[in-house]
Design a protein around this motif. Structure first.
Motif, short mmCIF file in Angstrom:
data_model
loop_
_atom_site.label_atom_id
_atom_site.label_comp_id
_atom_site.label_asym_id
_atom_site.label_seq_id
_atom_site.Cartn_x
_atom_site.Cartn_y
_atom_site.Cartn_z
N THR A 18 -7.96 -20.16 17.08
CA THR A 18 -6.94 -20.67 18.00
C THR A 18 -7.56 -21.67 18.98
O THR A 18 -6.97 -22.73 19.26
N ASP A 96 -3.07 -21.77 11.47
CA ASP A 96 -3.94 -20.67 11.88
C ASP A 96 -3.76 -19.55 10.85
O ASP A 96 -2.76 -18.84 10.91
N ARG A 150 -10.92 -11.18 24.95
CA ARG A 150 -9.69 -11.93 25.10
C ARG A 150 -8.51 -11.01 25.34
O ARG A 150 -7.64 -11.29 26.15
MG LIG Z 1 -6.01 -16.63 17.25
#
Ligand SMILES: [Mg+2]
Ligand SMILES: Nc1ncnc2c1ncn2[C@@H]1O[C@H](COP(=O)(O)OP(=O)(O)OP(=O)(O)O)[C@@H](O)[C@H]1O
Length: 220
Positions: A18, A96, A150
């Motif tokens: 990403t 993605d 994340r």
């Molecule tokens: Mg990602």
């Protein structure tokens, strides 16, 4: 007819897909190139509904084969409604994850027959495939550490907080990694392995050179 470029990013959780897609999209937009960033499973309203079934723990208890077919049902909608029309308009489509993730997770990760996936792929996609695939490669433990970091950054109120496949299992992610590397070995003219332990900007730099080369090749 003008033809765009179909780019896919692959790799395990936290590999930096990403992050790189954002950087590359910005760079191409800056050059005046129209980009359609998208993702799988998903990318169309119908395919996003299937994504919900596939990535949430309460999405249903599908057989391995049914699960593969759901991935390809979503992929068929995505290709038909989004990817091919954009390519026909000469745009760059950056996705993605794509079929290689189905191969890596379902076959190399979960032991589903690779041949079944490849046959369904050939039936549904025929000879359609990405022009170039970047496989972001790093040890499982590093990807998982990034992914965890994340998750704590974004909290629970984000689409990225959906239940992920086998989030914390290092052994499973090492199988995925070997799967992606094997896929790259089988299709070296399409796949490029990128050392994802580099800094984000070094990775972007490497990818830019390869995309420039592809675009030059396509235009000339
Ligand atoms: Mg990602
Ligand atoms: N090259 C890098 N070096 C160090 N950290 C990175 C790098 N690339 C991305 N990160 C960080 O790692 C985390 C995961 O990155 P990112 O979301 O881009 O990975 P992803 O491959 O899309 O993961 P997922 O499969 O879970 O969607 C983010 O916090 C991001 O800032």
């Amino acid at each position: 007819m003008s033809k765009g470029l179909f780019i896919t990013f692959e790799g395990g959780e936290g590999a930096g897909k990403t992050t790189q897609i954002r950087a590359v999209t910005e760079w191409l937009n800056g050059k005046g190139v129209e980009v359609v960033p998208t993702r799988e499973p998903g990318g169309t309203p119908e395919a996003e509904k299937l994504r919900d079934l596939l990535v949430r723990r309460d999405g249903g208890n599908w057989t391995a084969e049914a699960e593969v077919l759901l991935f390809f049902a979503a992929r068929h909608m995505h290709i038909t409604d989004v990817i091919k029309p954009a390519l026909q308009e000469g745009k760059v489509v950056i996705c993605d994850r794509f079929t290689d993730s189905t191969r890596a997770y379902q076959a190399y990760g979960h032991g589903q027959e690779l041949e079944f996936i490849n046959k369904v792929n050939d039936l549904v996609l025929q000879d359609f495939k990405p022009d170039i695939t970047f496989i972001l490669d790093l040890p499982a433990k590093d990807g998982l550490a990034r992914s965890e970091r994340r998750q704590s950054e974004i909290g629970s109120d984000d689409s990225d907080s959906e239940d992920r496949f086998e989030k914390l299992d290092v052994t499973f992610h090492e199988k995925l990694r070997q799967g992606f590397l094997e896929i790259a070995r089988r299709e070296p003219e399409r796949c490029v392995i990128i050392d994802a332990l580099q800094t984000p900007s070094s990775i972007t730099k490497e990818i830019k050179v390869l995309i420039d080369k592809k675009m030059g090749g396509n235009n000339g």
